[in-house]
Design a protein around this motif. Structure first.
Motif, PDB file in Angstrom:
ATOM      1  N   CYS A 216       0.895  -1.294  -0.004  1.00 24.14           N
ATOM      2  CA  CYS A 216      -0.050   0.144  -0.109  1.00 24.14           C
ATOM      3  C   CYS A 216       0.915   1.094   0.043  1.00 24.14           C
ATOM      4  O   CYS A 216       1.618   1.334   0.784  1.00 24.14           O
ATOM      5  CB  CYS A 216      -1.028  -0.162   1.035  1.00 24.14           C
ATOM      6  N   PRO A 217       0.926   2.147  -0.978  1.00 22.61           N
ATOM      7  CA  PRO A 217       1.766   3.365  -1.005  1.00 22.61           C
ATOM      8  C   PRO A 217       1.082   4.459  -0.042  1.00 22.61           C
ATOM      9  O   PRO A 217       1.845   5.082   0.209  1.00 22.61           O
ATOM     10  CB  PRO A 217       1.275   3.880  -2.502  1.00 22.61           C
ATOM     11  N   TYR A 218       0.023   4.369   0.498  1.00 17.97           N
ATOM     12  CA  TYR A 218      -0.579   5.039   1.222  1.00 17.97           C
ATOM     13  C   TYR A 218       0.148   5.082   2.618  1.00 17.97           C
ATOM     14  O   TYR A 218       0.573   6.067   3.349  1.00 17.97           O
ATOM     15  CB  TYR A 218      -2.027   5.006   1.658  1.00 17.97           C
ATOM     16  N   SER A 219       0.790   3.672   3.218  1.00 18.91           N
ATOM     17  CA  SER A 219       1.376   4.072   4.422  1.00 18.91           C
ATOM     18  C   SER A 219       2.786   4.630   4.182  1.00 18.91           C
ATOM     19  O   SER A 219       3.313   4.932   5.437  1.00 18.91           O
ATOM     20  CB  SER A 219       1.680   2.494   4.703  1.00 18.91           C
ATOM     21  N   ARG A 220       3.430   4.882   2.818  1.00 15.62           N
ATOM     22  CA  ARG A 220       4.562   5.276   2.741  1.00 15.62           C
ATOM     23  C   ARG A 220       4.505   6.662   2.685  1.00 15.62           C
ATOM     24  O   ARG A 220       5.590   7.601   3.206  1.00 15.62           O
ATOM     25  CB  ARG A 220       5.042   5.008   1.403  1.00 15.62           C
ATOM     26  N   PHE A 221       3.482   7.500   2.447  1.00 16.47           N
ATOM     27  CA  PHE A 221       3.334   8.878   2.191  1.00 16.47           C
ATOM     28  C   PHE A 221       2.422   9.496   3.362  1.00 16.47           C
ATOM     29  O   PHE A 221       2.150  10.713   3.311  1.00 16.47           O
ATOM     30  CB  PHE A 221       3.092   9.564   0.895  1.00 16.47           C
ATOM     31  N   GLN A 222       1.917   8.666   4.184  1.00 16.10           N
ATOM     32  CA  GLN A 222       1.093   9.338   5.126  1.00 16.10           C
ATOM     33  C   GLN A 222       1.766  10.133   6.111  1.00 16.10           C
ATOM     34  O   GLN A 222       1.383  11.137   6.705  1.00 16.10           O
ATOM     35  CB  GLN A 222       0.225   8.238   6.011  1.00 16.10           C
ATOM     36  N   GLY A 223       3.011   9.942   6.371  1.00 20.63           N
ATOM     37  CA  GLY A 223       3.812  10.629   7.269  1.00 20.63           C
ATOM     38  C   GLY A 223       4.043  12.236   6.919  1.00 20.63           C
ATOM     39  O   GLY A 223       4.312  13.171   7.565  1.00 20.63           O
ATOM     40  N   VAL A 224       3.869  12.366   5.491  1.00 20.22           N
ATOM     41  CA  VAL A 224       4.485  13.734   5.161  1.00 20.22           C
ATOM     42  C   VAL A 224       3.065  14.655   5.245  1.00 20.22           C
ATOM     43  O   VAL A 224       3.118  15.890   5.399  1.00 20.22           O
ATOM     44  CB  VAL A 224       4.590  13.589   3.345  1.00 20.22           C
ATOM     45  N   MET A 225       1.922  13.918   5.220  1.00 23.04           N
ATOM     46  CA  MET A 225       0.732  15.010   5.408  1.00 23.04           C
ATOM     47  C   MET A 225       0.441  15.111   7.012  1.00 23.04           C
ATOM     48  O   MET A 225      -0.415  15.980   7.346  1.00 23.04           O
ATOM     49  CB  MET A 225      -0.567  13.962   4.849  1.00 23.04           C
ATOM     50  N   PHE A 226       1.199  14.388   7.890  1.00 21.59           N
ATOM     51  CA  PHE A 226       1.064  14.343   9.078  1.00 21.59           C
ATOM     52  C   PHE A 226       1.428  15.666   9.815  1.00 21.59           C
ATOM     53  O   PHE A 226       2.437  16.269   9.021  1.00 21.59           O
ATOM     54  CB  PHE A 226       1.480  13.402  10.012  1.00 21.59           C
ATOM     55  N   ASP A 227       0.922  16.190  10.836  1.00 26.00           N
ATOM     56  CA  ASP A 227       1.505  17.417  11.587  1.00 26.00           C
ATOM     57  C   ASP A 227       1.274  17.220  13.140  1.00 26.00           C
ATOM     58  O   ASP A 227       0.863  16.239  13.424  1.00 26.00           O
ATOM     59  CB  ASP A 227       0.868  18.808  11.188  1.00 26.00           C
ATOM     60  N   ASN A 228       1.770  18.027  13.756  1.00 24.35           N
ATOM     61  CA  ASN A 228       1.890  17.934  15.167  1.00 24.35           C
ATOM     62  C   ASN A 228       0.548  17.866  15.849  1.00 24.35           C
ATOM     63  O   ASN A 228       0.133  17.371  17.121  1.00 24.35           O
ATOM     64  CB  ASN A 228       2.578  18.844  15.847  1.00 24.35           C
TER      65      ASN A 228
END
Length: 454
Positions: A216-228
């Protein structure tokens, strides 16, 4: 203050043969997951059978080159609307990721839903996770062998039903079922069903968590969208550490009793106490398991909960912030644009092509003719007959059907001959007009003659 580390790798717990045995649990998040997933399952298996005026309510027909969408027929030129829907859906997915992490994965993703279904079948046939784990090292024979065979047969049957239903959104489901019962399925359709059933069986039954972690590619780029301020499933390290078993009476310990129940119920086999991890799908199973333990040891619930990094540090998280607002605005604009686009779908699609065997045909000294092929497709069920006329030339003669029956000749190439009495006329614009009730359209082409074509 020390941050919870981000962990990329994990080792599946409680197994002897590298197989992950997921323990089913109960709780408010599992109830919410079922409240979301069961209607989606019902829609998937039921919507394919619904018809409207004799036509499927939802069908992507390659054979008819049209999409039947909730009682409306769309042409292939309206595919941009489906692309718009995908863009709007992706924007909504990003919005949810910024706000609450991978809740889509945990509560509505087909991979997760089907995995939970297969786990439920496994739990009913072979016993709960603890029993299956203990039996891993035992010989596979007798009643245990029969149970294993029954489990895989049920998996295969459910995968085949899933594949048939999915294919029913591209080929009418009634045709597939009838041909299957009569053993008249084409090789192509039978092969497609076998492939889809095999993929469903493998994804939900055999590889499961590896899809979420590796494919799943979503698990790889999810961190880019997270903030504090992103609320995701988190372990409160300040409250839980140091871990201790309260039944042994160890003083000065945190609330975590190190029961590892949060690990046993995780469908991807991670330990949420190790911090934010790419494999976590935010299904909330660990929250329900931990809350049940906290209730038994008479401690406050929420040791594991949906919380942001800001909240774990004791500060109130922001609800409105630039990134979340931006994704929300893009999502709203995308859905508004798609809804507006559906108000202007194609009702009548016309194609004209010239006869390539001859640019023009001179019948005699006073008459020259051009031959055209016309194809008319109607995407409005209220339109049955189309009147065809022509404009742009004086004293022209059109030979061909003046009325097209869409029930018979839709998407059929029909020959038309247009003749003019003056072979020496200049190159002339020619317009075919099509009228069906209140719906009309026109298509321009050119008329060629010896006088304008050397």
């Amino acid at each position: 203050m020390e941050k919870i580390p981000v962990v990329q790798d994990f080792t599946p717990p409680f197994n002897h043969d590298k197989k992950l045995h997921v323990r089913l649990t109960k709780g408010r998040f599992q109830n919410l997951r079922r409240l979301i997933s069961w209607p989606l399952i019902a829609l998937f298996f039921g919507l394919v059978w619904v018809q409207f005026d004799g036509q499927p309510w939802l069908l992507f027909s390659f054979e008819q080159r049209r999409i039947f969408l909730f009682g409306n027929a769309l042409s292939w030129r309206d595919l941009s609307l489906l692309a718009g829907l995908l863009i709007a859906g992706a924007s909504l997915l990003f919005f949810l990721a910024v706000a609450w992490g991978r809740v889509w994965c945990g509560f509505a993703c087909p991979q997760s839903i089907w995995t939970w279904l297969f786990i439920r079948i496994e739990d009913v046939i072979e016993g709960n996770a603890v029993k299956r784990t203990k039996q891993d090292g035992q010989p596979l024979r007798g009643l245990r062998l029969l149970r294993r065979i029954a489990k895989h047969l049920l998996w295969i049957l459910f995968a085949l039903v899933t594949a048939t239903t999915f294919t029913g959104y591209f080929i009418p489901i009634r045709e597939i079922v009838a041909d299957s019962l009569q053993l008249e399925l084409s090789v192509a359709v039978a092969g497609w069903l076998a492939i889809m059933a095999g993929l469903t069986y493998a994804n939900a039954g055999l590889v499961r968590e590896k899809i979420c972690l590796h494919a799943c590619p979503y698990s790889r780029f999810q961190g880019v969208m997270f903030d504090n301020d992103t609320r995701t499933v988190s372990y409160d390290i300040q409250r839980g550490e140091p871990r201790a078993n309260r039944r042994k009476g160890i003083a000065n310990s945190g609330d975590c009793v190190d029961c590892a129940l949060c690990v046993q119920v995780c469908p991807v086999g991670i330990d949420i106490r190790d911090g934010l991890q790419a494999a976590c799908i935010d299904c909330g199973a660990c929250i329900d398991a931990c809350d049940s333990v906290m209730e038994k040891v008479e401690r406050p619930k929420g040791l594991i909960r949906f919380a942001s990094e800001t909240e774990l540090q004791g500060t109130k998280a922001r609800t409105l912030r630039p990134r979340l607002t931006g994704y929300g605005a893009v999502t709203a604009i995308a859905f508004i644009a798609v809804i507006y686009g559906f108000t202007g779908t194609t009702d009548l699609l016309v194609e004209i092509r010239r006869d390539r065997s001859a640019t023009y045909r001179q019948v005699n000294q006073d008459t020259v003719c051009n031959v055209y092929q016309l194809k008319v497709e109607g995407f409005n069920e209220k339109i049955r007959f189309i009147d065809v006329s022509i404009s742009g030339l004086d004293h022209y003669k059109m030979r061909g059907p003046q009325k097209i029956d869409l029930a018979i000749d839709s998407a059929t190439w029909i020959p038309y001959r247009v003749c003019a009495p003056n072979p020496d006329l200049a190159k002339t614009d020619l317009t075919f007009s099509f009228q069906g009730g209140s719906i009309s359209t026109a298509k321009k082409t050119t008329f060629l003659a010896p006088g304008n074509h050397p």
